[in-house]
Motif scaffolding. Structure first.
Motif, PDB file in Angstrom:
ATOM      1  N   ASN A 120     107.126  60.176  40.832  1.00  0.00           N
ATOM      2  CA  ASN A 120     106.174  61.138  41.389  1.00  0.00           C
ATOM      3  C   ASN A 120     105.594  62.028  40.295  1.00  0.00           C
ATOM      4  OD1 ASN A 120     104.954  61.738  43.855  1.00  0.00           O
ATOM      5  ND2 ASN A 120     106.244  63.528  44.188  1.00  0.00           N
ATOM      6  N   TYR A 121     106.443  62.419  39.347  1.00  0.00           N
ATOM      7  CA  TYR A 121     106.000  63.283  38.245  1.00  0.00           C
ATOM      8  C   TYR A 121     105.002  62.553  37.347  1.00  0.00           C
ATOM      9  CZ  TYR A 121     106.224  66.164  34.025  1.00  0.00           C
ATOM     10  OH  TYR A 121     105.895  66.935  32.939  1.00  0.00           O
ATOM     11  N   MET A 122     105.252  61.256  37.108  1.00  0.00           N
ATOM     12  CA  MET A 122     104.395  60.480  36.197  1.00  0.00           C
ATOM     13  C   MET A 122     103.198  59.858  36.903  1.00  0.00           C
ATOM     14  SD  MET A 122     105.626  60.802  33.194  1.00  0.00           S
ATOM     15  CE  MET A 122     104.715  59.520  32.328  1.00  0.00           C
ATOM     16  N   ASN A 123     103.167  59.951  38.227  1.00  0.00           N
ATOM     17  CA  ASN A 123     102.140  59.249  39.009  1.00  0.00           C
ATOM     18  C   ASN A 123     100.766  59.895  38.820  1.00  0.00           C
ATOM     19  OD1 ASN A 123     100.858  57.603  40.826  1.00  0.00           O
ATOM     20  ND2 ASN A 123     101.764  58.549  42.649  1.00  0.00           N
ATOM     21  N   ASN A 124      99.886  59.220  38.110  1.00  0.00           N
ATOM     22  CA  ASN A 124      98.502  59.670  37.974  1.00  0.00           C
ATOM     23  C   ASN A 124      97.625  58.450  37.728  1.00  0.00           C
ATOM     24  OD1 ASN A 124      97.844  59.368  34.944  1.00  0.00           O
ATOM     25  ND2 ASN A 124      99.784  60.500  34.899  1.00  0.00           N
ATOM     26  N   PRO A 125      96.310  58.563  37.905  1.00  0.00           N
ATOM     27  CA  PRO A 125      95.427  57.387  37.830  1.00  0.00           C
ATOM     28  C   PRO A 125      95.450  56.652  36.490  1.00  0.00           C
ATOM     29  CG  PRO A 125      94.293  59.238  38.860  1.00  0.00           C
ATOM     30  CD  PRO A 125      95.575  59.767  38.333  1.00  0.00           C
ATOM     31  N   SER A 126      95.947  57.295  35.433  1.00  0.00           N
ATOM     32  CA  SER A 126      95.933  56.644  34.117  1.00  0.00           C
ATOM     33  C   SER A 126      97.164  55.780  33.866  1.00  0.00           C
ATOM     34  CB  SER A 126      95.829  57.705  33.011  1.00  0.00           C
ATOM     35  OG  SER A 126      96.994  58.514  32.990  1.00  0.00           O
ATOM     36  N   ILE A 127      98.127  55.789  34.801  1.00  0.00           N
ATOM     37  CA  ILE A 127      99.366  55.027  34.615  1.00  0.00           C
ATOM     38  C   ILE A 127      99.564  54.077  35.790  1.00  0.00           C
ATOM     39  CG2 ILE A 127     101.874  55.183  34.458  1.00  0.00           C
ATOM     40  CD1 ILE A 127     101.594  57.829  33.095  1.00  0.00           C
ATOM     41  N   LYS A 128      99.826  52.822  35.481  1.00  0.00           N
ATOM     42  CA  LYS A 128     100.095  51.819  36.524  1.00  0.00           C
ATOM     43  C   LYS A 128     101.609  51.735  36.710  1.00  0.00           C
ATOM     44  CE  LYS A 128      99.251  47.711  38.791  1.00  0.00           C
ATOM     45  NZ  LYS A 128      98.174  47.235  39.615  1.00  0.00           N
ATOM     46  N   PRO A 169     101.662  46.425  34.239  1.00  0.00           N
ATOM     47  CA  PRO A 169     102.170  47.771  34.541  1.00  0.00           C
ATOM     48  C   PRO A 169     102.420  48.569  33.267  1.00  0.00           C
ATOM     49  CG  PRO A 169     103.971  46.218  34.604  1.00  0.00           C
ATOM     50  CD  PRO A 169     102.725  45.413  34.259  1.00  0.00           C
ATOM     51  N   ASP A 170     102.471  49.882  33.401  1.00  0.00           N
ATOM     52  CA  ASP A 170     102.925  50.755  32.318  1.00  0.00           C
ATOM     53  C   ASP A 170     104.384  51.154  32.544  1.00  0.00           C
ATOM     54  OD1 ASP A 170     100.375  51.160  30.840  1.00  0.00           O
ATOM     55  OD2 ASP A 170      99.748  51.999  32.759  1.00  0.00           O
ATOM     56  N   MET A 171     104.722  51.385  33.807  1.00  0.00           N
ATOM     57  CA  MET A 171     106.073  51.813  34.166  1.00  0.00           C
ATOM     58  C   MET A 171     106.578  50.946  35.315  1.00  0.00           C
ATOM     59  SD  MET A 171     107.374  55.603  35.434  1.00  0.00           S
ATOM     60  CE  MET A 171     107.031  56.384  33.885  1.00  0.00           C
ATOM     61  N   ILE A 172     107.841  50.541  35.219  1.00  0.00           N
ATOM     62  CA  ILE A 172     108.436  49.671  36.243  1.00  0.00           C
ATOM     63  C   ILE A 172     109.725  50.314  36.750  1.00  0.00           C
ATOM     64  CG2 ILE A 172     109.455  47.405  36.700  1.00  0.00           C
ATOM     65  CD1 ILE A 172     107.788  46.323  34.338  1.00  0.00           C
ATOM     66  N   LEU A 173     109.899  50.314  38.064  1.00  0.00           N
ATOM     67  CA  LEU A 173     111.170  50.719  38.655  1.00  0.00           C
ATOM     68  C   LEU A 173     111.861  49.476  39.209  1.00  0.00           C
ATOM     69  CD1 LEU A 173     113.265  52.746  39.830  1.00  0.00           C
ATOM     70  CD2 LEU A 173     111.849  52.859  41.872  1.00  0.00           C
ATOM     71  N   VAL A 174     113.061  49.214  38.731  1.00  0.00           N
ATOM     72  CA  VAL A 174     113.882  48.122  39.261  1.00  0.00           C
ATOM     73  C   VAL A 174     114.978  48.772  40.098  1.00  0.00           C
ATOM     74  CG1 VAL A 174     115.305  46.122  38.700  1.00  0.00           C
ATOM     75  CG2 VAL A 174     113.452  46.786  37.167  1.00  0.00           C
ATOM     76  N   GLY A 175     115.001  48.452  41.381  1.00  0.00           N
ATOM     77  CA  GLY A 175     115.944  49.115  42.281  1.00  0.00           C
ATOM     78  C   GLY A 175     117.367  49.120  41.762  1.00  0.00           C
ATOM     79  N   GLU A 176     117.823  48.007  41.209  1.00  0.00           N
ATOM     80  CA  GLU A 176     119.185  47.918  40.678  1.00  0.00           C
ATOM     81  C   GLU A 176     119.273  46.753  39.706  1.00  0.00           C
ATOM     82  OE1 GLU A 176     123.765  46.968  42.169  1.00  0.00           O
ATOM     83  OE2 GLU A 176     122.167  47.262  43.651  1.00  0.00           O
ATOM     84  N   ILE A 177     119.892  46.991  38.548  1.00  0.00           N
ATOM     85  CA  ILE A 177     120.225  45.886  37.648  1.00  0.00           C
ATOM     86  C   ILE A 177     121.566  45.355  38.124  1.00  0.00           C
ATOM     87  CG2 ILE A 177     120.853  45.257  35.284  1.00  0.00           C
ATOM     88  CD1 ILE A 177     118.818  47.238  34.273  1.00  0.00           C
ATOM     89  N   ARG A 178     121.529  44.208  38.797  1.00  0.00           N
ATOM     90  CA  ARG A 178     122.739  43.729  39.461  1.00  0.00           C
ATOM     91  C   ARG A 178     123.308  42.455  38.853  1.00  0.00           C
ATOM     92  NH1 ARG A 178     120.456  42.298  45.441  1.00  0.00           N
ATOM     93  NH2 ARG A 178     120.453  44.587  45.494  1.00  0.00           N
ATOM     94  N   ASP A 179     122.548  41.775  37.973  1.00  0.00           N
ATOM     95  CA  ASP A 179     123.061  40.549  37.364  1.00  0.00           C
ATOM     96  C   ASP A 179     122.358  40.316  36.031  1.00  0.00           C
ATOM     97  OD1 ASP A 179     120.490  39.587  38.029  1.00  0.00           O
ATOM     98  OD2 ASP A 179     121.207  38.792  39.936  1.00  0.00           O
ATOM     99  N   ARG A 180     122.723  39.220  35.380  1.00  0.00           N
ATOM    100  CA  ARG A 180     122.168  38.927  34.053  1.00  0.00           C
ATOM    101  C   ARG A 180     120.660  38.696  34.126  1.00  0.00           C
ATOM    102  NH1 ARG A 180     124.388  34.452  29.673  1.00  0.00           N
ATOM    103  NH2 ARG A 180     122.842  34.923  28.050  1.00  0.00           N
ATOM    104  N   GLU A 181     120.201  38.079  35.218  1.00  0.00           N
ATOM    105  CA  GLU A 181     118.777  37.769  35.331  1.00  0.00           C
ATOM    106  C   GLU A 181     117.934  39.041  35.364  1.00  0.00           C
ATOM    107  OE1 GLU A 181     115.796  35.053  38.107  1.00  0.00           O
ATOM    108  OE2 GLU A 181     117.556  36.007  39.008  1.00  0.00           O
TER     109      GLU A 181
END
Length: 572
Positions: free
Chosen positions: A344-352, A392-404
Motif C-alpha cells: 500500500n505504501y509503495m502503490n503508485n502509478p509509476s510502479i507495477k 513487474p517492479d515489485m512482486i509479493l509471493v504469499g509464501e515460499i513453501r518449496d524449492r520451486e
C-alpha cells in the motif's frame, strides 16, 4: 506546495503548556526510546492528555469538543450504528440538514479513512452527505461510547441475548421444528446472522463452531485469545453447519471429508469475507470461519506500531530496486498485514506490483492480484513464471513453501525485481537455514536476501482498567534480566472491565525483529555460518530481538510480562 503543519511541541509551547526545554528533552527521549511525542510529554508530566488532544486539534484544523455532560438525541445516534461507533471510535455530535454535514467526535485525527467509511455507509440514506471530525480526549470518547452505545457488558449481554433467542424461538417445539436439512429455517438464519453480527461487533478474527456429544459449543477468537459464548441448542448444529456450507458453495452432502470455502457478505454496510473450513469429527462437522473485515484493518505502514527506526528501515528496504525481503512468524502473527501495508505504501502509478496469493485476503486497488488455484494447475510456481513475463517492479509471493517457489523468487530478485514473501520460522536469522533446507544455494541466498523481519502479536493492556505497579526482583529474573535493569521502571496490567470482557486486554500490538543482511552477513551465509553466529552478527549491527522488543513494550506499559514471555523466547 501545501501548507506545512506546525509541530505538536511548538503548538503546546505557543499555548504556554510546555517550555522549549520540555520539547528538547522529549525529543531526546523519542530519539532514544521511540514513541509519540505527545505521549512522551504526558509521561514526563509536562502536560495532560487533554492538552495534547487540544494541540492535535489545532494541528489538524479541527475543533476541540468537551463531551462531558453531553446529551445526544436518539435521532442523531441513529446515524452511527453500535458496530461503527466502537470500531471507528466516533460519536455523532451534530447534523446540518442544509449542508448535509454530519459532525462526529473522535480521538485520533490521523484516521481520516473513517470519514470515507461513514460517508459510504450513509450515502444511500442521505445522498451527498459530508462527514466532518472534531477532536475529544480518548477518555471522553470511551465514556460517551459506554453511555450512548451498547458495548458496556458486551460479552455478558451477548450471552443474555443468545439465551433469550434460544428461549423465545428455538427450544419451543411449537415455534420451529428442524431436521438436518432444514438450512433455510428462520431459526437457523436468525442464529447465523446473530453469531456473525456479534463476531463483527467484537472484532473477532475467527468463529469456532464445535459439536460435542452433549453440547454445541461456540467460541470467538478476540485479540488472539479464544472466548467461549453461550452454547446454542445442540439440535441446531447440523442445520447451522449445512447453512454455512450452502453459503460457501461447499458440498452439503459430503460430511466425511474436510472442505474449504469462502463467503462474501455485507454486514451493516461493511464488506466482510469469511474463509470457511469444515472438519469431520466424532459428533458432526466442526466449522471455523476466519473473518476478514476490511473496514477493521488499517493497511497504513505508519500505523503498524513500529518504532521510528524500524519504520525508517522497512521503508528503505521496500524502496530498493531488487532483492528479497522476508517476513516470518507463525500463523496469525500479522505477516499479511505487514506485507499489504508495504504494498500500500509503495502503490503508485509509476510502479507495477503483482501478487500471487493463496488466497487473496484483501483487495488492493492498483495492484494486480493473482489467486493460486491448484485444482486447475495454477500453483505458486506456475503463477510466478507468468508474473515474471508481466513486467513487474515489485512482486509479493504469499509464501515460499518449496524449492520451486524459492528458486523463482531468487530468479526474480536477480533479474531486477523486489520480492516480498513470508516464511514460517521462529526468528529472523533462522530463515536463512530454512531457505537452505528448501534446497536453495547459499550463494544465491546471499546474493538476493536483503532483510528478514520476524514478528509476533501481543495483546495490549486495556486503557480503561490499566493499573501501574513497581516490578519486583523475581519478575526481572522471569524476563532474564538482573534486578537493577528494571529498577525505577513502572509496569502495568489490566484489572479487567466490561470494555475488555474482563480479560485486562484490548487490541493487539506487534513486536518486530529486523535482521538486515549486510556484506558481513552475506559472507557468513556463503560460509555456512550457523543461526547463533548469524544472530550474534545481527545484534552487533543493531538488530533488536523479539524478546528485546517485548521488553520495550513492557517498559512503555503497552503490554504485560505474561504476554511477552508467551510470544517470545530468551536467546543466549
Amino acid at each position: 506546495m501545501g501548507k506545512r503543519r506546525k509541530l505538536l511541541g511548538q503548538i503546546l509551547k505557543e499555548m504556554e503548556l510546555v517550555t522549549e526545554g520540555d520539547i528538547q528533552e522529549s525529543l531526546a527521549r523519542q530519539k532514544k526510546e521511540g514513541g509519540l511525542i505527545g505521549k512522551i510529554m504526558v509521561g514526563m508530566g509536562c502536560c495532560s492528555e487533554g492538552d495534547v488532544t487540544m494541540a492535535l486539534a489545532v494541528q489538524n484544523d479541527m475543533n476541540f469538543v468537551d463531551l462531558s455532560g453531553l446529551d445526544i438525541p436518539i435521532e442523531l445516534l441513529d446515524f452511527v450504528t453500535d458496530a461503527q461507533a466502537h470500531t471507528y471510535r466516533v460519536v455523532p455530535l451534530e447534523f446540518d440538514s442544509d449542508t448535509k454535514t454530519l459532525i462526529v467526535a473522535m480521538d485520533d485525527p490521523t484516521k481520516i479513512v473513517v470519514f470515507d467509511e461513514l460517508r459510504f455507509a450513509l450515502q444511500s440514506r442521505i445522498p451527498g452527505i459530508r462527514i466532518q471530525g472534531a477532536l475529544a480526549p480518548a477518555e471522553d470518547i470511551d465514556a460517551a461510547l459506554e453511555k450512548f452505545y451498547s458495548e458496556d457488558g458486551q460479552r455478558g449481554s451477548v450471552g443474555e441475548e443468545l439465551a433469550e433467542f434460544v428461549e423465545e424461538g428455538v427450544h419451543k417445539k411449537d415455534a420451529v421444528t428442524l431436521d438436518g436439512d432444514d438450512v433455510d429455517a428462520p431459526a437457523v438464519v436468525k442464529l447465523l446472522n446473530f453469531l456473525l453480527a456479534t463476531a463483527i461487533r467484537d472484532r473477532s478474527s475467527d468463529i469456532h463452531l464445535e459439536p460435542f456429544e452433549d453440547r454445541f459449543q461456540v467460541r470467538y477468537r478476540v485479540d488472539g485469545a479464544l472466548l467461549a459464548m453461550e452454547n446454542p441448542p445442540k439440535e441446531l448444529a447440523n442445520s447451522l453447519i449445512s447453512r454455512i456450507k450452502v453459503l460457501s458453495k461447499l458440498d452439503i452432502s459430503e460430511t466425511r471429508l474436510p472442505q474449504d470455502g469462502r463467503i462474501e457478505l455485507v454486514i451493516e454496510n461493511r464488506s466482510v469475507d469469511l474463509r470457511v473450513s469444515t472438519l469431520p469429527t466424532m459428533f458432526g462437522e466442526s466449522c471455523v470461519m476466519r473473518i476478514l473485515d476490511r473496514s477493521n484493518v488499517s493497511l497504513d505502514l505508519d500505523n503498524l506500531g513500529m518504532r521510528p527506526e524500524e519504520n525508517e528501515m522497512i521503508k528503505a528496504l521496500i524502496a530498493k530496486p531488487n532483492g528479497i525481503v522476508l517476513v516470518t512468524g507463525p500463523t496469525g502473527s500479522g505477516k499479511t498485514t505487514t506485507l499489504y501495508s508495504c504494498l500500500n505504501y509503495m502503490n503508485n502509478p509509476s510502479i507495477k506490483i503483482i501478487t500471487t496469493e493463496d488466497p487473496v485476503e484483501y483487495d488492493l486497488p492498483g495492484v494486480m492480484q493473482c489467486q493460486v488455484n491448484e485444482e486447475v494447475g495454477l500453483t505458486y510456481g506456475a503463477a510466478l513464471r507468468s508474473i515474471l513475463r508481466q513486467d513487474p517492479d515489485m512482486i509479493l509471493v504469499g509464501e515460499i513453501r518449496d524449492r520451486e517457489t524459492g528458486g523463482i523468487a531468487v530468479e526474480a530478485a536477480l533479474t531486477g525485481h523486489l520480492v516480498l514473501s513470508t516464511l514460517h520460522t521462529n526468528d529472523a536469522p533462522s530463515a536463512t537455514t530454512r531457505m537452505l533446507d528448501l534446497g536453495l544455494e547459499s550463494f544465491l541466498i546471499a546474493a538476493t536476501l536483503e532483510a528478514i523481519i520476524a514478528q509476533r502479536l501481543v495483546r495490549k493492556i486495556c486503557n480503561n482498567c490499566k493499573e501501574y505497579y513497581e516490578p519486583e526482583a523475581e519478575q526481572a529474573m522471569e524476563l532474564g534480566l538482573r534486578p537493577e535493569a528494571i529498577a525505577g521502571k513502572k509496569f502495568a496490567f489490566g484489572k479487567g472491565c466490561s470494555r475488555c470482557n474482563s480479560t485486562g486486554y484490548k487490541g493487539r500490538m506487534a513486536l518486530y525483529e529486523m535482521f538486515r543482511v549486510n556484506d558481513e552477513i552475506k559472507q557468513m551465509i556463503m560460509d555456512g555460518a550457523n543461526v547463533a553466529t548469524l544472530r550474534e552478527a545481527g545484534r552487533r549491527h543493531g538488530m533488536r530481538t523479539l524478546r528485546e522488543s517485548g521488553l520495550l513494550a513492557i517498559y512503555d506499559c503497552g503490554t504485560t510480562i505474561d504476554e511477552v514471555m508467551r510470544e517470545t523466547m530468551v536467546l543466549e
